[in-house]
Each structure stands twice: as structure tokens, then as C-alpha cells.
Enzyme design. Structure first.
Site, mmCIF file in Angstrom:
data_model
loop_
_atom_site.group_PDB
_atom_site.id
_atom_site.type_symbol
_atom_site.label_atom_id
_atom_site.label_comp_id
_atom_site.label_asym_id
_atom_site.label_seq_id
_atom_site.Cartn_x
_atom_site.Cartn_y
_atom_site.Cartn_z
ATOM 1 N N HIS A 1 -75.909 -1.425 52.177
ATOM 2 C CA HIS A 1 -74.802 -0.460 52.231
ATOM 3 C C HIS A 1 -74.891 0.376 53.504
ATOM 4 O O HIS A 1 -75.287 1.545 53.485
ATOM 5 C CB HIS A 1 -74.808 0.422 50.987
ATOM 6 C CG HIS A 1 -74.442 -0.324 49.744
ATOM 7 N ND1 HIS A 1 -75.385 -0.759 48.834
ATOM 8 C CD2 HIS A 1 -73.234 -0.737 49.269
ATOM 9 C CE1 HIS A 1 -74.771 -1.398 47.843
ATOM 10 N NE2 HIS A 1 -73.469 -1.415 48.084
ATOM 11 N N PHE B 1 -73.223 0.652 57.934
ATOM 12 C CA PHE B 1 -71.953 0.616 58.675
ATOM 13 C C PHE B 1 -71.444 -0.811 58.884
ATOM 14 O O PHE B 1 -70.237 -1.042 58.913
ATOM 15 C CB PHE B 1 -72.098 1.327 60.022
ATOM 16 C CG PHE B 1 -70.819 1.330 60.825
ATOM 17 C CD1 PHE B 1 -69.687 1.996 60.369
ATOM 18 C CD2 PHE B 1 -70.742 0.634 62.025
ATOM 19 C CE1 PHE B 1 -68.498 1.984 61.102
ATOM 20 C CE2 PHE B 1 -69.562 0.617 62.761
ATOM 21 C CZ PHE B 1 -68.438 1.294 62.289
ATOM 22 N N ASP C 1 -67.869 3.363 51.125
ATOM 23 C CA ASP C 1 -69.294 3.512 50.787
ATOM 24 C C ASP C 1 -69.973 4.591 51.636
ATOM 25 O O ASP C 1 -71.191 4.536 51.861
ATOM 26 C CB ASP C 1 -70.037 2.180 50.970
ATOM 27 C CG ASP C 1 -70.085 1.357 49.685
ATOM 28 O OD1 ASP C 1 -70.018 1.956 48.596
ATOM 29 O OD2 ASP C 1 -70.161 0.118 49.768
ATOM 30 N N GLN D 1 -76.819 -15.193 42.639
ATOM 31 C CA GLN D 1 -75.464 -15.469 43.112
ATOM 32 C C GLN D 1 -74.599 -16.282 42.150
ATOM 33 O O GLN D 1 -73.397 -16.062 42.067
ATOM 34 C CB GLN D 1 -75.525 -16.187 44.466
ATOM 35 C CG GLN D 1 -76.029 -15.303 45.610
ATOM 36 C CD GLN D 1 -75.174 -14.071 45.795
ATOM 37 O OE1 GLN D 1 -75.473 -13.013 45.247
ATOM 38 N NE2 GLN D 1 -74.094 -14.209 46.534
#
Length: 483
Positions: free
Chosen positions: A219, A221, A260, A420
Site C-alpha cells: 500500500h 504510492f 489508500d 491467489q
């Protein structure tokens, strides 16, 4: 001018015959005579008006010239009056400047008082014995009065075209380049013009956004850019500007950029179980998403970063509420609720129905937020490693603090394929296939890659299972031999 001598008096006297304009005053005439003839100004003049016969045309012209010269002299002698007037005006200007200066001092004093009050409030909040301190993170929100230093990149046509596609490789770009790409998206979609944004303010806002994403494994940029670029890609792929308003485009993009902000790297479950300040502040209701919204509007509250500064108040209120709605929709705890709502609308979807459009926007930001597996394997797979690293950091901390640990975050239980497969099969594919009903054009470029990714991880799981079975057999064989 003509001079005569009078011999009839005991003392000689000079007589001059001079023609002056009737506009000249006696003082002007005396000054002119003294100046031109070097006569002391103490001498007394005796002026006698004389009438003249009608002048010829040439004499009349000469008379006019003399009149004009006399008027020029008259103006010249009023220079002191002009000086006085200029001095008075300067004094007035100086007084105005002084008053403006006092206003500036008052404004600065008010700002300092507000800062002291804010610091006092912050110090009170800072005394809260919570593990997560909101006030500490607020100190990054200092306004930037300088023009952001990141260079302006000229994007190639190849990059411009690639930006519009989900296949875009987000790993090849530095932060400054990502900022320039985001800036380009706002210009390209017509948002700068629509909201009358100052381009420098847009730069400052983007830089403020980047500074308020932490350096988490996932989480961070780059994730913000990844989600925003996917949103830009979906806007183009689904031809959304033809179906929705430019305001809707601005809401979608801005919510994606901010979704976020200041993520601490520990999810809502941890916040609630650890009773952090965020969980207490937001009553265990989407604490992270509420925090992302708060930080987003803290940044926008800075005049230097307010990209909506030129939007009317009522319109801004609606934009703010819409952005909050979208960011709160990214809480995965609400996934089932939001998707079910969209499923009920999609078969009879109406782009003129505000409730339908809001629901679609919520689903779009959710798609973009968890869209990594839509991308090519070489772009998507590193994100899985980043996410697992962040999960393992949390589970390790939870074990240390004696908090519950989710199996899918436990490094001793989870593998990349097991992490996943279920997520792709039961979350991603059902959601994207629902969107597919409204936008058939996404099947080949977005939905099929998800199916391929599911197959890829299922193959990996089979390999892992075979390897595990082999090890078990070998261990059993070794155990039998020892006996």
C-alpha cells in the site's frame, strides 16, 4: 515688442509696446519681462492697454503663436502646484501601503494563533494511549508554497497510448514520472478545464498526495498510481465520457488517487483487534477507509493544494460526498453488499438514474483497486510478493501481540498459489463478469486475463502439491528404513 524714449520727463523713462494674450495674468507678464530683459524684479511696471487696428492674416497667426507661448509659460510657472499635488498623492499611497501592511501583519497573527490552537488540540489528542497516533501522521501535511520540483516529462505517443491500456507496466516508472503521468491524465480527460484548476495547484496536490503515501511493501504510492492508471484505462476502454459527466470522471480519478492515503500497512482487522486510535476514532467502522478520506480532504483543505478551489460551494459538497462514498466502498468487508446491489441493477441499467451511476462508480473503483491480476503475469506477479510481505509483517506482529491471525496472512500456512486462486475465482472473476454485462468490450482485455491467471496459479498449485506429496513419500520411506 517696440521700445520708445520719453524726453518730456526730468528722468528718462523707457516705454515698451508688447502684445500679450488676454489670458495672461499681470504676474505672468511681469515675470516674462524680467526674465527676457534682465530687469530686476523690484522695478515697477506700468501697464497700459492699447487697442490695435485689425491685424492682417500673418499678424493674426503670429498673435496665435505668441498666445500659445504665453500659455506654455503660464503652465511652467504652475510647476509648484504640480509638485504639491504629487507630494499629496504619494503621501496617500504611503498611507494605503502602511494600512495593507498592517492587514498582512494581522493575517499572519491570526495564522499563528490558529497554529497554536491546532498544536494545543493535537497535543491533547496525542495524549490518547492508543497504538496508532493520527496526529503524528498529520505533520506531513505541511503546505508547499513553492512550485513542485519534479520535472515536466514530455510523454511519448507510445507512452500515451500505453497509459490507456490495462497492460501498462507500472514497474518501469520513477515517482516523478508517475506524477507526470497522473498530471497528463487530468489534462487529457478535460478535468483541468472542467474544474477550472490552476495547473500549478494540480502539481502541488499530486506532490502532496505522493508525500502522504507511506513506504509500505504494497500500500504505497506505486499502488496508488496502479489503481489510478487502471481507472484511466477503464474510462477510455468503456467510453465512460460518452455515458457519464465530466464531474463523474473527476470523482472517479480523484477517489482512485486518494483511496489508500496514509495506509499504515496493517488492515482493518488489525486496527479493530488491536484497538488502535483509528478503530476508536471511527467506532470500528471501516477505520482505514475513513482515515484515507480524512487525509484526502486535509490535503485539499490547503489552499496551495485545493484543485477544487474554483468550484461553486454546492457543487463541491456533492463532489466531496461522492469521493467519500467511493473510497469507503473499497473496504472489502462491504464487497458482497456492493456487488449484489450492482447485480440487481445491471440488467436494466440506466445511465440517467443517479443511484445506478453511483453504484457503478463504486464497482469501478473496487475493480481498479484489486485489478493487478488483470495485468500481464510479469507485471502482476511482483504485486503478489509485495502483498504477502505486508501480510506477513502484520501476522508476525499479531502473533507477538497475542492477536488473532488470519490463515491467508500466516507465513507458515499460505503460498502464492493458495493466496491467489480463491481470490481470483470467487472475488475477481464474478465482479468483472458482472461489469462485462454492461461493457462487453472488457472481455478480451480484462476478463480473459483473469481466467488465464486463475489457470496459471492452479497449475502452480498442482506442482506444489506434487512436490509436497513427493516429500511426504520420501520422508515415509526414510522413516521405514530407520525402523
Amino acid at each position: 515688442m517696440h521700445r520708445e524714449t520719453d524726453d518730456s520727463h526730468h528722468s528718462s523713462a523707457l516705454f515698451f509696446q508688447v502684445v500679450f494674450s488676454r489670458h495672461c495674468s499681470p504676474c505672468d507678464i511681469k515675470e516674462l519681462l524680467c526674465s527676457s530683459s534682465n530687469i530686476p524684479r523690484s522695478v515697477t511696471f506700468q501697464l497700459q492697454p492699447v487697442s490695435f487696428p485689425r491685424l492682417s492674416q500673418k499678424e493674426d497667426m503670429f498673435q496665435n503663436v505668441l498666445s500659445q507661448v504665453a500659455e506654455q509659460f503660464s503652465r511652467a510657472f504652475r510647476i509648484n502646484e504640480l509638485k504639491t499635488e504629487v507630494t499629496n498623492r504619494l503621501a496617500m499611497l504611503e498611507k494605503r501601503v502602511e494600512l495593507e501592511g498592517l492587514k498582512v501583519v494581522e493575517i499572519e497573527k491570526c495564522k499563528n494563533d490558529l497554529k497554536k490552537l491546532r498544536d494545543e488540540m493535537t497535543s491533547r489528542v496525542g495524549n490518547c494511549p492508543c497504538k496508532y497516533n493520527f496526529s503524528d501522521d498529520g505533520k506531513k501535511l505541511n503546505p508547499r508554497r513553492d512550485v513542485p520540483s519534479y520535472p515536466k516529462y514530455t510523454l511519448s505517443q507510445e507512452t500515451i497510448e500505453a497509459l490507456k491500456k490495462p497492460t501498462f507496466d507500472v514497474w518501469h516508472w520513477e515517482h516523478n514520472e508517475m506524477l507526470s503521468c497522473l498530471e497528463y491524465m487530468y489534462h487529457d480527460l478535460g478535468l483541468v478545464k472542467e474544474f477550472n484548476m490552476n495547473p500549478i495547484t494540480l502539481k502541488r496536490w499530486l506532490l502532496g498526495i505522493q508525500e502522504n503515501y507511506r513506504s509500505n511493501p504494497f500500500h504505497n504510492f506505486r499502488h496508488c498510481f496502479c489503481v489510478s492508471q487502471m481507472m484511466y484505462g477503464m474510462i477510455n476502454l468503456c467510453n465512460l465520457p460518452e455515458k457519464m459527466t465530466l464531474t463523474d470522471m473527476g470523482i472517479l480519478m480523484t477517489a482512485a488517487v486518494c483511496h489508500d492515503l496514509d495506509h499504515p500497512g496493517y488492515n482493518n482487522t488489525y486496527q479493530i483487534n488491536a484497538r488502535t486510535e483509528l478503530a476508536v476514532r471511527y467506532n470500528d467502522i471501516s477505520p482505514l477507509e475513513n482515515h484515507h478520506c480524512a487525509v484526502a480532504f486535509q490535503i485539499l483543505s490547503l489552499p496551495e493544494c485545493n484543485i477544487f478551489a474554483n468550484v461553486e460551494l454546492e457543487a463541491y459538497k456533492q463532489i466531496r460526498q461522492a469521493i467519500i462514498t467511493l473510497i469507503l466502498a473499497t473496504d472489502m468487508a462491504r464487497h458482497g453488499e456492493i456487488l449484489d446491489s450492482f447485480k440487481h441493477k445491471v440488467d436494466s441499467f440506466d445511465f440517467t438514474n443517479e443511484e445506478h451511476v453511483t453504484c457503478l462508480k463504486m464497482v469501478l473503483i473496487k475493480c481498479c483497486d484489486i485489478s493487478n491480476e488483470v495485468r500481464p503475469t510479469e507485471v502482476a506477479e511482483p504485486w503478489v510478493d509485495c502483498l504477502l510481505e505486508e501480510y506477513f509483517m502484520q501476522s508476525d506482529r499479531e502473533k507477538t501481540e497475542g492477536l488473532p491471525v488470519a490463515p491467508f496472512m500466516d507465513r507458515d500456512k499460505v503460498t502464492k498459489p493458495t493466496a491467489q486462486i480463491g481470490f481470483i475465482k470467487f472475488v475477481l472473476i464474478p465482479m468483472f463478469e458482472t461489469v462485462l454485462k454492461l461493457f462487453p468490450q472488457i472481455e478480451e482485455i480484462m476478463v480473459q486475463p483473469l481466467r488465464d491467471s486463475r489457470d496459471h496459479y492452479e497449475e502452480l498449485k498442482q506442482i506444489d502439491d506434487a512436490m509436497t506429496e513427493k516429500k511426504k513419500t520420501e520422508n515415509m520411506s526414510l522413516g521405514g528404513k530407520k525402523k
